[in-house]
Write an enzyme that holds these catalytic residues in place. Structure first.
Site, short mmCIF file in Angstrom:
data_model
loop_
_atom_site.label_atom_id
_atom_site.label_comp_id
_atom_site.label_asym_id
_atom_site.label_seq_id
_atom_site.Cartn_x
_atom_site.Cartn_y
_atom_site.Cartn_z
CB CYS A 413 -28.12 -19.94 25.36
SG CYS A 413 -26.52 -18.85 25.91
CG HIS A 457 -27.74 -22.00 29.38
ND1 HIS A 457 -27.59 -22.10 27.76
CD2 HIS A 457 -29.10 -22.78 29.70
CE1 HIS A 457 -28.70 -22.45 27.40
NE2 HIS A 457 -29.53 -22.81 28.22
CG ASP A 473 -32.70 -24.07 27.77
OD1 ASP A 473 -32.59 -23.11 27.11
OD2 ASP A 473 -31.85 -24.61 28.57
#
Lengths: 686, 333
Positions: A413, A457, A473
């Site tokens: 991420c 995250h 995202d």
């Protein structure tokens, strides 16, 4: 001059000294990981001497040697911690002095002193650790100390430990309700009066305030709890659980930092429109940081915190102990337009933008019309090209974004969010990186979500005209087929991360998981009901009782009232006890009853001797048994002898004594025939 | 001297303030709720101080576990206080004076403690002034006799005005006590003088009354158990070796003689010294197995012989011009 001869009653016994030494050792045991080796070594040496002195009293050091040992102990603590007042130095000193006291136990008073200070020692330990097992363990130690106190005051009796334990158990059981009342109602301080050397540099894992490749991975490997969440209503879907923590505005091409964003800007965070509000309560583990986590987007702030314009929640003080707070978030929202200064900040680029990055973005710009389409194009790039999601990415060099986008193309991420935000800025779309947690494990036993450190995250927010800041995202855009499960299972082991759906099937693994959830539920209850109980909770309780307006005075009054009531109840239970007849009287009553059944009732003003004489005259066949009975009873009842054995003897006599009625002798006439004799013998009996 | 008097006065005044457990008609005192006093001991004060420190520390550092333990210990302390009180409540106390003693010896008192509860009572100490018996515990539904001694300072009836029953049960944090009003008395005979002149014999010819050396040659009359003052010569050592206790052989030659022990025969001005001498004479006469009588101003004990007579005479001497009930015969003890 000290009295050399100590009262015999006050001289401690060897067993008591041994018990005290063992108790102190047990009380110190949980402290050993926190104390330096040299301190622990010194304590062990002293314990060794103490135990040896139980066997050979010559091993007990002389007063001058004790003084020397005391000085050595102080020096030892000073050498180890450079201070005698801080949390560690002070605790080491306390432990050393207590163990030294074991070498000087002349009277029971010394033992009592140490036993009482064991209680103090347990409380000091809670500065280091507050887990439930420790509390149970130390509770047992304290009960042991109390039992020793009881035993020190008792007389040596046969089942000694048992009788002392019985007394302690009674005391403890009666003290429990009182403890509870005091705990709930005793007014708390809402902020410390003084702070004295309570060190707070214990290494805590958790999010840091910047993002660099390779940083989150440490968190992902960490299965510790970050926080727990309890939703008032049914929880939202898992893909909406974006727990927002920090917002990063600036990058130097490698590192993302919050930048010089004014945290207390005059602009307040406001949403233009919001819907689907959801209320929940978060129990945050200590982080030593100020930030609080909330679902995208928080619309109100808890007490004593700030809501910044970029929708971060900040506490006033760093969170050093578990913190509970309530937030409301809107799941659907539209933020206000940002002022130009911030817009500029969100477009600032580092120096290490390579030409091929610019080419990539300008290609997209040719193909797309607006900003939002550009964002979609960027996500499609991550999806279509050979990007892989792996927890074991190759190392990146001086220009991580470029290398990631065009060469390695594998990462997690951080890599995706960082490089995507950069690409958007190149394309003229203001962007920022958000750090937080995604998802959370549902604990059905406790009815809450557990968000672990491994849920950490990073994602991106882009500013679109007419829509405000929109969450994107890029990690989610990666083709699921290219998610490297093997690396995840290699790094994480099995069953550690929900993100990868690695939960193993099988009954044993399922049971293990259930046990883990149960343990966490107990821990959560412990946290919220004991560790985290605060002045605010007390006031809430008062409010519920309708005493809110009285504040802390109401609390104090309620406490006094409840404590008195509890004490009254305890006293009532004490007083309710049956009082019984004297054991001798009981036997005598049975004796008279048997004779009454045989037709020889005792007259109410008749003493035992007179009665006996009358019975003997009336029933010579009973004379022997009656005489034997009275021979024991009369001296026991009226003489200065102990009755315990006598009562038992009488009971034995009575077992054989079953007089029958003899109808031929009219006993009542005989009974009435000797009044004069009766009264005389009565007076002699008394 | 004045300081001591003031002290005594203050103590008496305080004693008047304090509530005492009244003695029932049957001589048994039942300790009631309002007659029990309770104060922390030194250990109790220490316990309280440590708790205070714990409380302040835990409050300041907002350490709930510290508070929890502090409150638990404090609750245990409070409950312990009630237990100390309860340990005395309802206990039945009966006090009896012990056998008569001579002044300067220790007068013993016997206390019977009766526990009518289903739980034992622990750590009970009885005593008066500074003299206490060893602590005892009384098992459930039982009674126990304890005795303690007080120095017998003056002849007469030594009356135990009040008895103190104390307990530090369960953890020595609190001392609960009560004062029990008693009427227990011990008879204290005058302290016998070391030497005494031989009293006048009724026959008119004074004779030495000291245990005669000729006794051994007299006729053996029988045996009796040993009494204070008997000559070791007359102890029947064979009987002692057979574990029959100390037995003294009696010889009959002294019988038939009579002697009057007379107050007016003595020239010593101090009455107490006189009484001491008379006591010695009574003891000597009793040892010598002669019939003797006692003449005191206003009191005459006729010629007689034997243990009971000696006791009677000693009692007369003990109570002679005694503040209370001089003419009353002493209680059978």
């Amino acid at each position: 001059m000290r009295k050399t001869s100590i009262n015999l009653l006050e001289r401690p016994e060897t067993g008591q000294i041994l018990a005290l030494s063992l108790l102190l050792m047990a009380a110190l045991l949980p402290l050993t990981p926190f104390l330096k080796g040299q301190v622990v070594g010194f304590l062990l040496l002293l314990f060794g001497v103490r135990i040896a002195a139980l066997k050979w009293s010559a091993a007990l050091p002389a007063p001058w040697l004790r003084l020397l040992l005391t000085l050595a102990g102080i020096a030892n603590c000073l050498h180890a911690y450079q201070s005698l007042t801080g949390q560690y130095g002070g605790t080491a000193l306390l432990a050393t002095m207590l163990v030294l006291k074991l070498l000087e136990l002349n009277s029971k008073r010394d033992l009592r002193l140490v036993a009482i200070l064991i209680g103090f020692l347990t409380v000091v330990q809670f500065l280091f650790d507050q887990s439930l097992p420790l509390v149970l363990y130390l509770g047992a130690v304290v009960l042991g100390a109390l039992t020793l106190l009881v035993d020190l005051n008792g007389q040596p009796q046969a089942p000694r430990l048992r009788s002392a334990l019985r007394v302690t158990t009674r005391l403890a059981l009666q003290a429990l309700p009182l403890t509870l009342v005091l705990f709930v109602l005793f007014p708390r301080l809402s902020s410390p009066i003084w702070t004295l050397g309570i060190d707070s540099d214990q290494g805590l894992t958790g999010m840091s305030d910047s993002m660099e490749p390779g940083q989150i991975i440490e968190l992902v490997l960490n299965t510790e709890l970050a926080f727990r969440v309890r939703f008032d209503a049914p929880p939202p879907k898992a893909d909406q659980l974006y727990w927002r923590g920090l917002v990063l505005w600036e990058t130097d091409g490698r590192r993302w930092t919050p930048g010089r964003f004014p945290t207390q800007s005059t602009a307040s965070a406001r949403l233009q429109t919001s819907s689907d509000p959801i209320d929940y309560e978060i129990l945050l583990e200590p982080t030593k940081q100020k930030w609080l986590f909330a679902l995208d987007m928080p619309i109100n702030k808890p007490d004593k915190s700030i809501l910044t314009p970029d929708f971060r929640l900040l506490a006033r003080q760093p969170i050093t102990s578990a913190k509970r707070y309530r937030v409301t978030s809107a799941l659907s929202y539209r933020t206000e337009e940002t002022d130009p200064r911030l817009r500029e900040l969100a477009l600032r680029l580092p120096d290490n933008i390579t030409p091929r990055m610019r080419t990539l973005v300008s290609n997209w710009q040719i193909q797309t019309a607006g900003d939002w389409e550009l964002v979609q194009r960027g996500l499609a790039f991550f999806n279509r090209e050979e990007f892989r999601y792996t927890l074991l990415p190759p190392r990146l060099g001086a220009n991580p974004a470029d290398e990631f986008l065009f060469e390695t193309r594998s990462g997690y991420c951080e890599h995706y969010a960082g490089s995507f935000a950069l690409l958007m800025r190149i394309g003229g779309v203001p962007s920022r990186v958000v750090l937080g947690y995604l998802g959370g494990e549902v604990n059905r036993i406790g009815g809450y979500h557990m968000v672990l450190q491994s849920n950490a995250h990073a994602w991106v927010e882009v500013l679109i005209d007419g829509r405000g800041w929109v969450r994107v995202d890029p990690t989610a855009a990666v083709d699921p087929a290219r998610v490297d499960h093997r690396s995840a299972s290699r790094v994480l082991g099995t069953g550690n991360s929900v993100r990868f759906d690695l939960d193993p099937a099988g009954p044993i693994a399922g049971l293990v998981k259930q046990m883990r959830l149960l343990a966490d539920t107990i821990d959560a209850t412990w946290q919220s009901w004991v560790l985290d109980f605060s002045a605010a909770d007390q006031l809430a309780l008062l409010d519920r009782l309708g005493l809110g307006p009285f504040g802390e005075y109401g609390l104090a009054a309620l406490m006094v009232l409840t404590v008195s009531l509890t004490l009254a109840l305890i006293l009532l239970t004490l007083m309710r006890e049956r009082t019984s007849l004297d054991p001798l009287e009981t036997q005598y009553a049975r004796f008279c009853q048997r004779l009454a059944q045989a037709g020889l009732p005792r007259l109410h003003n008749e003493g035992p001797n007179a009665f006996g004489r009358r019975v003997c005259v009336a029933r010579p066949d009973l004379a022997l048994a009656v005489g034997q009975f009275l021979a024991i009873y009369v001296p026991a009842r009226f003489g200065p002898y102990q009755s315990h054995t006598s009562a038992a003897q009488l009971a034995r006599q009575l077992r054989r004594f079953r007089p029958r009625r003899r109808p031929s002798v009219p006993s009542h006439r005989l009974g009435a025939a000797t009044p004069a004799k009766r009264s005389r013998s009565k007076s002699s009996g008394r | 001297m004045t300081k001591r008097r003031a002290e005594r006065f203050a103590r008496r005044w305080l004693r008047g303030l304090l509530r005492r457990v009244p003695c029932g008609r049957d001589g048994i005192a039942r300790v009631g709720a309002r007659e029990i006093y309770i104060l922390p001991t030194r250990t109790g004060f220490l316990f309280g101080t440590v708790l205070m420190v714990m409380l302040l520390g835990s409050l300041n550092y907002q350490n709930n576990l510290g508070l929890l333990f502090t409150f638990f210990l404090a609750s245990v302390g409070v409950v312990a206080m009630h237990h100390a009180w309860f340990n005395l409540l309802g206990i039945l106390v009966q006090v009896r004076g012990g056998p008569p003693v001579f002044a300067g010896e220790t007068a013993s008192y016997e206390v019977t403690l009766r526990n009518s509860r289903r739980h034992p009572r622990h750590d009970l100490r009885v005593g008066a002034e500074r003299e206490f018996a060893r602590p005892v515990s009384v098992p459930a539904d039982d009674q126990l006799a304890v005795s303690f001694g007080l120095p017998a300072r003056q002849r007469g009836l030594q009356r135990l005005e009040e008895l103190r029953v104390e307990t530090r049960h369960p953890m020595h944090l609190f001392r609960a006590w009560c004062h029990v009003a008693t009427d227990a008395e011990t008879l204290v005979f005058p302290h016998p003088a070391r030497h005494a002149p031989a009293p006048e014999y009724a026959a008119g010819n004074p004779q030495r009354l000291h245990p005669s050396h000729k006794k051994g040659t007299e006729d053996y009359m029988g045996s009796r158990s040993y009494r204070r003052g008997d000559s070791p010569r007359h102890i029947d050592w064979k009987a002692f070796a057979r574990e029959r206790g100390l037995v003294v052989k009696e010889y009959g030659s002294e019988r038939g003689r009579e002697v009057w022990i007379d107050w007016s025969q003595l020239g010593v001005p101090d009455p107490e010294i006189r009484l001491g001498i008379l006591t010695r004479q009574v003891l000597d006469a009793s040892d010598a197995k002669v019939r003797f009588g006692l003449r005191l101003p206003g009191v005459v004990e006729g010629l007689a012989q034997g243990a009971a007579h000696t006791q009677r005479c000693l009692t007369r001497l003990a109570l002679f011009e005694h503040a209370q009930d001089v003419n009353q015969p002493p209680r059978a003890t």
